[in-house]
Design an enzyme around this catalytic site. Structure first.
Site, mmCIF file in Angstrom:
data_model
loop_
_atom_site.group_PDB
_atom_site.id
_atom_site.type_symbol
_atom_site.label_atom_id
_atom_site.label_comp_id
_atom_site.label_asym_id
_atom_site.label_seq_id
_atom_site.Cartn_x
_atom_site.Cartn_y
_atom_site.Cartn_z
ATOM 1 N N GLU A 162 0.788 -1.237 0.004
ATOM 2 C CA GLU A 162 0.086 -0.104 -0.015
ATOM 3 C C GLU A 162 0.902 1.331 -0.020
ATOM 4 O OE1 GLU A 162 -3.599 2.061 2.798
ATOM 5 O OE2 GLU A 162 -2.787 0.241 3.496
ATOM 6 N N GLU A 263 -13.100 2.409 4.182
ATOM 7 C CA GLU A 263 -12.167 2.779 5.070
ATOM 8 C C GLU A 263 -12.094 4.325 5.454
ATOM 9 O OE1 GLU A 263 -7.660 1.167 5.922
ATOM 10 O OE2 GLU A 263 -8.111 2.455 4.439
#
Length: 286
Positions: A162, A263
């Site tokens: 990520e 998220e």
């Protein structure tokens, strides 16, 4: 039949969406959150490392897995233990002194993923350690990613990397997608496997000033998972400046068909802090 998804436009296609239960439903104990997500219309969830220690007891793990089964929610993604987020830790796979602990934690993560049919494990790189040459940390990270991919491959599990943003994570080295892609290909070469891919976090990349459509085209078929929050504020999609219809259309155009992980920091609509999700759900009956 009902399905939860994030709509692009009326009568347009939808992606399946999952609730990140490390950010949503946090007014509830961890093991109550899968049921709350199911009640809100989700059949899938994702989670950061959900336990207070990197090596939880079998009883703790069993209760979490049982909560997922009881709610009927699929686990889409789980993180390796990231260190202490309250101190600003952002993973440990690049920390030489943490390699043994990282690999011990990884075995537990892979066991949980296999037991819950989860196919994605997020391996956050870790912050820079000022006392070390960055090339040393990179080599450690490559070894740990390759080791994890080799352990995950036979179980049908993919390791995802990520990119974060420099404002929220100033000591995190992977703040440009191009750098993460380079790391990905080096890790694939070292592992001799291709079960290493990208987690494309829309909020982090937009916060860094990136053109999201261009970044999606750059990442293309390397994207294994997508997470959504708006910018500024990391609020619910639609609360900020991100052009989500353009983002989702670009994802569709490059062939992405996976989950969209929600998220974001929720807005409370009750004293208990239950997130506002209704505007993100599209109910279809047949």
């Amino acid at each position: 039949m009902s399905a939860a998804g994030v709509p692009i436009a009326p009568s347009a296609f939808t992606f399946p969406s999952d609730a990140n239960i490390s950010m949503l439903f946090t007014h509830l104990p961890l093991n109550d959150r899968p049921a709350a997500a199911a009640e809100a219309g989700f059949d899938a969830v994702e989670v950061w490392w959900p336990f207070p220690t990197p090596t939880p007891s079998a009883r703790e793990i069993g209760r979490f897995e049982a909560a997922l089964r009881a709610a009927g929610t699929r686990l889409v993604s789980i993180n390796l233990h990231e260190g202490d987020p309250h101190r600003g830790d952002r993973g440990r796979i690049s920390w030489p002194h943490a390699t043994d602990a990282v690999r011990a934690n990884a075995e537990i993560v892979l066991d949980i993923a296999e037991a819950t049919e989860c196919r994605l494990v997020n391996a956050l790189y870790g912050n820079r350690l000022p006392e070390l040459d960055p090339t040393v940390q990179r080599d450690v990270a490559l070894d740990n990613i390759a080791h994890l991919a080799q352990r995950a491959g036979p179980r049908g599990i993919t390791v995802v990397l990520e990119t974060l943003n420099r404002f929220d994570s100033p000591a995190f080295p992977l703040i440009r997608l191009e750098n993460t892609i380079r790391l990905l290909h080096e890790a694939r070469e070292r592992a001799g496997l291709d079960n290493i891919a990208l987690l494309f976090d829309v909020y982090h990349l937009h916060r860094s000033g990136s053109d999201l459509v261009e970044q999606i085209r750059l990442a293309a078929d390397r994207i294994a998972h997508v997470q959504l929050a708006d910018d500024p504020g990391r609020g619910r999609p639609g609360s900020g400046a991100i052009d989500f219809p353009a983002v989702l259309e670009a994802l569709h155009d490059v062939g992405y068909r996976g989950y969209l992980g929600l998220e974001y920091i929720p807005e409370p609509d009750s004293p208990g802090g239950r997130p506002l999700l209704n505007d993100l759900l599209r109910k279809e009956t047949a």
